[in-house]
Design a protein around this motif. Structure first.
Motif, mmCIF file in Angstrom:
data_model
loop_
_atom_site.group_PDB
_atom_site.id
_atom_site.type_symbol
_atom_site.label_atom_id
_atom_site.label_comp_id
_atom_site.label_asym_id
_atom_site.label_seq_id
_atom_site.Cartn_x
_atom_site.Cartn_y
_atom_site.Cartn_z
ATOM 1 N N LYS A 33 41.918 32.866 50.775
ATOM 2 C CA LYS A 33 40.453 33.740 50.801
ATOM 3 C C LYS A 33 41.291 34.407 51.014
ATOM 4 C CE LYS A 33 38.266 30.090 52.934
ATOM 5 N NZ LYS A 33 38.463 29.055 52.950
ATOM 6 N N ARG A 34 41.622 35.324 49.623
ATOM 7 C CA ARG A 34 42.534 36.867 49.739
ATOM 8 C C ARG A 34 42.586 36.883 47.993
ATOM 9 N NH1 ARG A 34 42.727 35.904 54.199
ATOM 10 N NH2 ARG A 34 43.900 36.357 56.292
ATOM 11 N N THR A 35 41.960 38.457 48.030
ATOM 12 C CA THR A 35 41.928 38.940 46.042
ATOM 13 C C THR A 35 43.379 38.295 45.732
ATOM 14 O OG1 THR A 35 40.211 39.694 47.469
ATOM 15 C CG2 THR A 35 41.544 40.917 44.980
ATOM 16 N N ASN A 36 43.504 37.763 44.353
ATOM 17 C CA ASN A 36 43.890 37.291 43.974
ATOM 18 C C ASN A 36 44.622 38.837 42.310
ATOM 19 O OD1 ASN A 36 46.120 36.353 42.238
ATOM 20 N ND2 ASN A 36 45.703 34.291 42.090
ATOM 21 N N LEU A 37 45.186 39.278 42.810
ATOM 22 C CA LEU A 37 45.665 39.946 41.395
ATOM 23 C C LEU A 37 45.957 39.827 40.154
ATOM 24 C CD1 LEU A 37 45.057 44.157 42.424
ATOM 25 C CD2 LEU A 37 43.197 42.438 41.545
ATOM 26 N N ALA A 38 47.096 38.435 40.710
ATOM 27 C CA ALA A 38 47.795 37.920 39.078
ATOM 28 C C ALA A 38 46.964 37.015 38.750
ATOM 29 C CB ALA A 38 49.234 37.630 40.404
ATOM 30 N N TYR A 39 45.418 36.507 39.012
ATOM 31 C CA TYR A 39 45.188 35.602 37.985
ATOM 32 C C TYR A 39 45.315 36.207 36.888
ATOM 33 C CZ TYR A 39 42.572 31.520 37.182
ATOM 34 O OH TYR A 39 43.165 30.218 36.960
ATOM 35 N N GLY A 40 44.422 36.851 36.676
ATOM 36 C CA GLY A 40 44.207 37.159 34.920
ATOM 37 C C GLY A 40 45.323 38.004 33.830
ATOM 38 N N PRO A 41 47.078 38.547 35.264
ATOM 39 C CA PRO A 41 48.039 38.310 34.532
ATOM 40 C C PRO A 41 48.823 37.004 33.928
ATOM 41 C CG PRO A 41 47.710 40.041 36.106
ATOM 42 C CD PRO A 41 46.532 39.578 35.819
ATOM 43 N N ILE A 42 47.816 35.859 34.683
ATOM 44 C CA ILE A 42 49.025 34.887 34.200
ATOM 45 C C ILE A 42 48.178 34.006 33.146
ATOM 46 C CG2 ILE A 42 49.292 32.158 35.216
ATOM 47 C CD1 ILE A 42 49.258 32.981 37.833
ATOM 48 N N PHE A 43 47.095 34.307 32.751
ATOM 49 C CA PHE A 43 46.235 34.317 31.609
ATOM 50 C C PHE A 43 46.850 34.597 30.687
ATOM 51 C CE2 PHE A 43 43.092 36.560 28.925
ATOM 52 C CZ PHE A 43 42.722 35.248 27.951
ATOM 53 N N LEU A 95 52.458 34.957 52.696
ATOM 54 C CA LEU A 95 51.385 36.295 53.458
ATOM 55 C C LEU A 95 50.612 35.872 53.741
ATOM 56 C CD1 LEU A 95 52.629 38.577 50.451
ATOM 57 C CD2 LEU A 95 53.469 38.577 52.926
ATOM 58 N N ALA A 96 50.175 34.568 53.295
ATOM 59 C CA ALA A 96 48.860 34.050 53.682
ATOM 60 C C ALA A 96 48.066 34.174 54.537
ATOM 61 C CB ALA A 96 48.538 32.737 53.313
ATOM 62 N N THR A 97 48.799 34.670 56.245
ATOM 63 C CA THR A 97 47.464 34.697 57.654
ATOM 64 C C THR A 97 47.935 36.004 58.095
ATOM 65 O OG1 THR A 97 50.543 33.962 58.597
ATOM 66 C CG2 THR A 97 48.549 32.372 58.371
ATOM 67 N N ARG A 98 48.687 36.948 56.724
ATOM 68 C CA ARG A 98 49.257 38.433 57.145
ATOM 69 C C ARG A 98 47.800 39.381 57.001
ATOM 70 N NH1 ARG A 98 54.761 39.503 56.923
ATOM 71 N NH2 ARG A 98 56.044 37.494 57.698
ATOM 72 N N SER A 99 47.478 40.640 56.564
ATOM 73 C CA SER A 99 46.672 41.407 56.177
ATOM 74 C C SER A 99 46.322 40.536 54.743
ATOM 75 C CB SER A 99 47.121 42.933 56.717
ATOM 76 O OG SER A 99 45.971 43.702 55.852
ATOM 77 N N PRO A 100 44.838 41.228 54.463
ATOM 78 C CA PRO A 100 44.314 40.953 53.236
ATOM 79 C C PRO A 100 44.683 41.844 52.280
ATOM 80 C CG PRO A 100 42.841 40.743 54.930
ATOM 81 C CD PRO A 100 44.021 41.146 55.732
ATOM 82 N N ASN A 101 45.540 42.755 52.675
ATOM 83 C CA ASN A 101 45.879 44.182 51.527
ATOM 84 C C ASN A 101 46.764 43.496 51.034
ATOM 85 O OD1 ASN A 101 43.885 45.250 52.129
ATOM 86 N ND2 ASN A 101 44.283 46.646 54.350
ATOM 87 N N ALA A 102 47.906 42.796 52.194
ATOM 88 C CA ALA A 102 49.149 42.381 51.677
ATOM 89 C C ALA A 102 49.465 41.335 50.515
ATOM 90 C CB ALA A 102 50.169 41.784 52.994
ATOM 91 N N ILE A 103 48.882 40.497 50.732
ATOM 92 C CA ILE A 103 48.593 39.599 49.660
ATOM 93 C C ILE A 103 47.428 40.135 48.297
ATOM 94 C CG2 ILE A 103 47.132 37.609 48.039
ATOM 95 C CD1 ILE A 103 48.166 36.699 49.726
ATOM 96 N N VAL A 104 47.235 41.413 48.081
ATOM 97 C CA VAL A 104 46.418 42.595 47.085
ATOM 98 C C VAL A 104 48.036 43.497 46.631
ATOM 99 C CG1 VAL A 104 44.810 44.424 46.771
ATOM 100 C CG2 VAL A 104 44.118 42.505 47.900
ATOM 101 N N VAL A 105 48.426 44.087 47.505
ATOM 102 C CA VAL A 105 49.749 44.552 46.547
ATOM 103 C C VAL A 105 50.317 43.377 46.633
ATOM 104 C CG1 VAL A 105 51.699 45.832 48.121
ATOM 105 C CG2 VAL A 105 48.991 46.289 48.664
ATOM 106 N N ALA A 106 50.759 42.256 46.747
ATOM 107 C CA ALA A 106 52.149 41.601 46.219
ATOM 108 C C ALA A 106 51.644 40.930 44.804
ATOM 109 C CB ALA A 106 52.176 40.426 47.184
ATOM 110 N N THR A 107 49.901 40.677 44.743
ATOM 111 C CA THR A 107 50.089 40.400 43.729
ATOM 112 C C THR A 107 49.708 40.951 42.293
ATOM 113 O OG1 THR A 107 47.429 40.089 44.893
ATOM 114 C CG2 THR A 107 48.854 38.090 44.593
ATOM 115 N N LEU A 108 49.517 42.237 42.867
ATOM 116 C CA LEU A 108 49.743 43.399 42.301
ATOM 117 C C LEU A 108 50.645 43.460 41.535
ATOM 118 C CD1 LEU A 108 48.662 45.894 40.805
ATOM 119 C CD2 LEU A 108 48.735 47.067 42.206
#
Length: 302
Positions: A33-43, A95-108
């Motif tokens: 339920k969070r934006t995952n910016l690491a998915y494309g780079p995994i590819f 980070l799943a239960t934290r702010s959505p921005n935390a996942i965005v920053v971490a996956t970036l």
């Protein structure tokens, strides 16, 4: 007409890659339920691992071409599984239960790390695989124009279709698929019903990474090379496609991504290719705004 058909067929191959990535992204996003910016780079990272390991097998181990390609594919899937395990346990769960921005920053940050790891491992050089299964298969010949696809394009399209069909059936009919849907709908209620939410979470992230590994391997074997920054571009496209379509149905997201691949191919065939990504991103943004507005108006009238 033959030229138009050629662009459509080219779009099938691009759409196969996007469809795999969209299915895997929704599989992960359904429980994250969070934006995952690491998915494309995994590819992209997985594709680069395949190329680097294949080069090592060819130049150092003196393996035959089929053996070195097989070694690269095995290494690619192994690194995808390792990356998914580290991400799910060390980044997503804390980070799943934290702010959505935390996942965005971490996956970036993870995306940048993966890109730099690949660049450093390759010593900022581009390694290329030789053309594989490049024999053309003729579909139509008219007015001096021949409509073709190569054998590897057909194999990639078939692999993507089979993988999405199998994964879609597993989500629909298997116990794990029902558990994924329950966790995606309401993890708290799923836990009360006896579902191991954390296990489903780990398996969803792993499944998404393996689909990204399949797409990355297909792209590496077809193009012969994947640039360090291409993963972010692919990831953003898939992010917008799934946001405009459906975060709840991986098969529907895959179908939308396949249509996007065909549209992208048609643009490349008829319009300036240097403007392709800009206009396609603009189209996705407009589509996202229209679909979101429609959903918001629908909710307001209830």
């Amino acid at each position: 007409m033959a030229y138009f058909l050629q662009q459509i067929l080219n779009g099938f191959h691009s759409g196969a890659l996007y469809a795999l990535l969209a299915f895997g992204y929704v599989l992960t996003n359904g429980v994250l339920k969070r934006t995952n910016l690491a998915y494309g780079p995994i590819f992209a990272f997985v594709g680069q691992v395949l190329i680097l390991v294949a080069v090592f097998g060819w130049q150092v181990l003196w393996l035959t071409l089929p053996a070195t390609v097989t070694l690269g594919i095995v290494a690619a899937f192994a690194y995808a599984a390792l990356t998914a395990t580290v991400l799910s346990r060390s980044v997503f769960v804390p980070l799943a239960t934290r702010s959505p921005n935390a996942i965005v920053v971490a996956t970036l940050g993870v995306a940048l790390v993966l890109m730099e790891l690949a660049r450093i491992a390759a010593e900022t050089r581009d390694f290329w695989l030789p053309p594989l299964l490049a024999e053309p298969v003729v579909f139509l010949s008219a007015n001096g124009f021949t409509v073709t696809l190569t054998v590897i394009q057909l194999v990639n399209c078939a692999l993507a279709a089979v993988a999405i069909a199998v994964a879609g059936q597993a989500l629909t009919r298997s116990r794990l698929g029902r558990a994924w849907r329950a966790v995606s709908d309401d993890p708290g209620a799923a836990a009360i019903c006896g579902i191991d939410v954390r296990r489903v979470f780990y398996l969803a992230v792993l499944g998404g990474a393996l689909l990204a590994a399949l797409a990355g391997s297909m792209a590496a074997l077809y193009y012969g090379n994947i640039s360090f920054g291409s993963g972010m571009v692919y990831g953003l496209k898939v992010l917008f496609v799934t946001a405009a379509g459906s975060y709840r149905d991986p098969t529907r997201a895959a179908a939308g991504a396949a249509c996007y691949g065909i549209a992208e191919s048609l643009w490349s065939g008829y319009f300036p290719i240097e403007w392709r990504d800009a206009w396609m991103f603009a189209f996705l943004v407009a589509l996202l705004l229209l679909t979101r507005t429609g959903r918001d108006e629908g909710r307001a009238t209830v």
